[in-house]
Design an enzyme around this catalytic site. Sequence first.
Site, short mmCIF file in Angstrom:
data_model
loop_
_atom_site.label_atom_id
_atom_site.label_comp_id
_atom_site.label_asym_id
_atom_site.label_seq_id
_atom_site.Cartn_x
_atom_site.Cartn_y
_atom_site.Cartn_z
N ASP A 209 -2.54 14.99 -16.29
CA ASP A 209 -2.78 14.36 -17.58
C ASP A 209 -2.70 12.83 -17.49
O ASP A 209 -3.47 12.13 -18.14
CB ASP A 209 -1.75 14.85 -18.61
CG ASP A 209 -2.04 16.26 -19.09
OD1 ASP A 209 -3.10 16.81 -18.73
OD2 ASP A 209 -1.21 16.81 -19.83
N GLY A 210 -1.79 12.33 -16.67
CA GLY A 210 -1.65 10.88 -16.52
C GLY A 210 -2.91 10.24 -15.97
O GLY A 210 -3.31 9.15 -16.40
N ASN B 134 -2.62 9.52 -26.51
CA ASN B 134 -1.52 10.46 -26.75
C ASN B 134 -0.55 9.97 -27.82
O ASN B 134 -0.45 10.58 -28.88
CB ASN B 134 -0.74 10.71 -25.46
CG ASN B 134 -1.10 12.02 -24.80
OD1 ASN B 134 -2.05 12.69 -25.20
ND2 ASN B 134 -0.34 12.39 -23.78
N ALA C 78 6.05 13.83 -28.35
CA ALA C 78 6.39 14.18 -29.74
C ALA C 78 6.93 15.60 -29.84
O ALA C 78 7.87 15.86 -30.59
CB ALA C 78 5.15 14.00 -30.63
#
EC number: 2.7.1.23
Length: 275
Positions: free
Chosen positions: A68-69, A136, A180
């Site tokens: 994802d990074g 994000n 989150a």
Amino acid sequence: MAIKKIGISARCDRPEVIEKVSEILAHFSSKVQIFVATPTAEVLGIEGTPVERMREEGVELIISVGGDGTVLRNIAKMKDPLPILGINMGTLGFLVDVEPENALETIEEVLYGFSYTERMRVDVFLNGEMLDTATNEIAIMSAKPAKIIQFEVYVGDCLLDSMRADGVVFATPTGSTAYAMSAGGPIISPRVNAIVVVPVAPFKLSSRPWVIPSDSEITIRLSAPKKEAVIAIDGQKSYRIKPDDVVKLKKSRFPARFVRISDTCFYERVQRKLT
């Protein structure tokens, strides 16, 4: 083939990732023109093209090899992001749908044409100057570890909350399954245009997560004198903010775009990733 130009960008610190990139290049170089991101190209010893320039070169999609990074870093380099196809060489991978063993087959199919989904991003402003755009989340935390900060959050001209907490996370639906979620926020479907506001370890029990419309302008001000905070954007870039600084968040004109490769619904994908 319908697609004539593609880009490839990968994380460069793992041999198996570079090996996968080499495999993709060997398989597709005779079928489509491939532009390799500069850092990846340097590792391979070939000529590279900055991701920032790929759109003007006519690239139609970017294959991101990593986790994802890697996807977030590639999106952040483009003002108006090209569609991304993520090959999962990371761990959890909410933004990378293709497993390494299926990479060549999936790319083969995509080259005959593809559709993509758009996901909202958020522009971040500090004292009127744009800092960056988040795919994000935007996290505001104390500049000193284990210290709480005091801040006020406004939605438009209305005070949402005056908080004392370790920090606060403002997440897009894409980011609702990242920091989150770990902080106790809800998971938001990408089809919902909203921003989730999640206090991190709040002092007051009444400071709860909020879901607000994506077209809202959000303003954050520190309210304790002499206490500084750090604002982190997608976990990639960070900036210091002081009590007299004003941070504003606005929905970006330019969404992130992800190549659609399956009909698996969002809810099933989340359950599979979190099992």
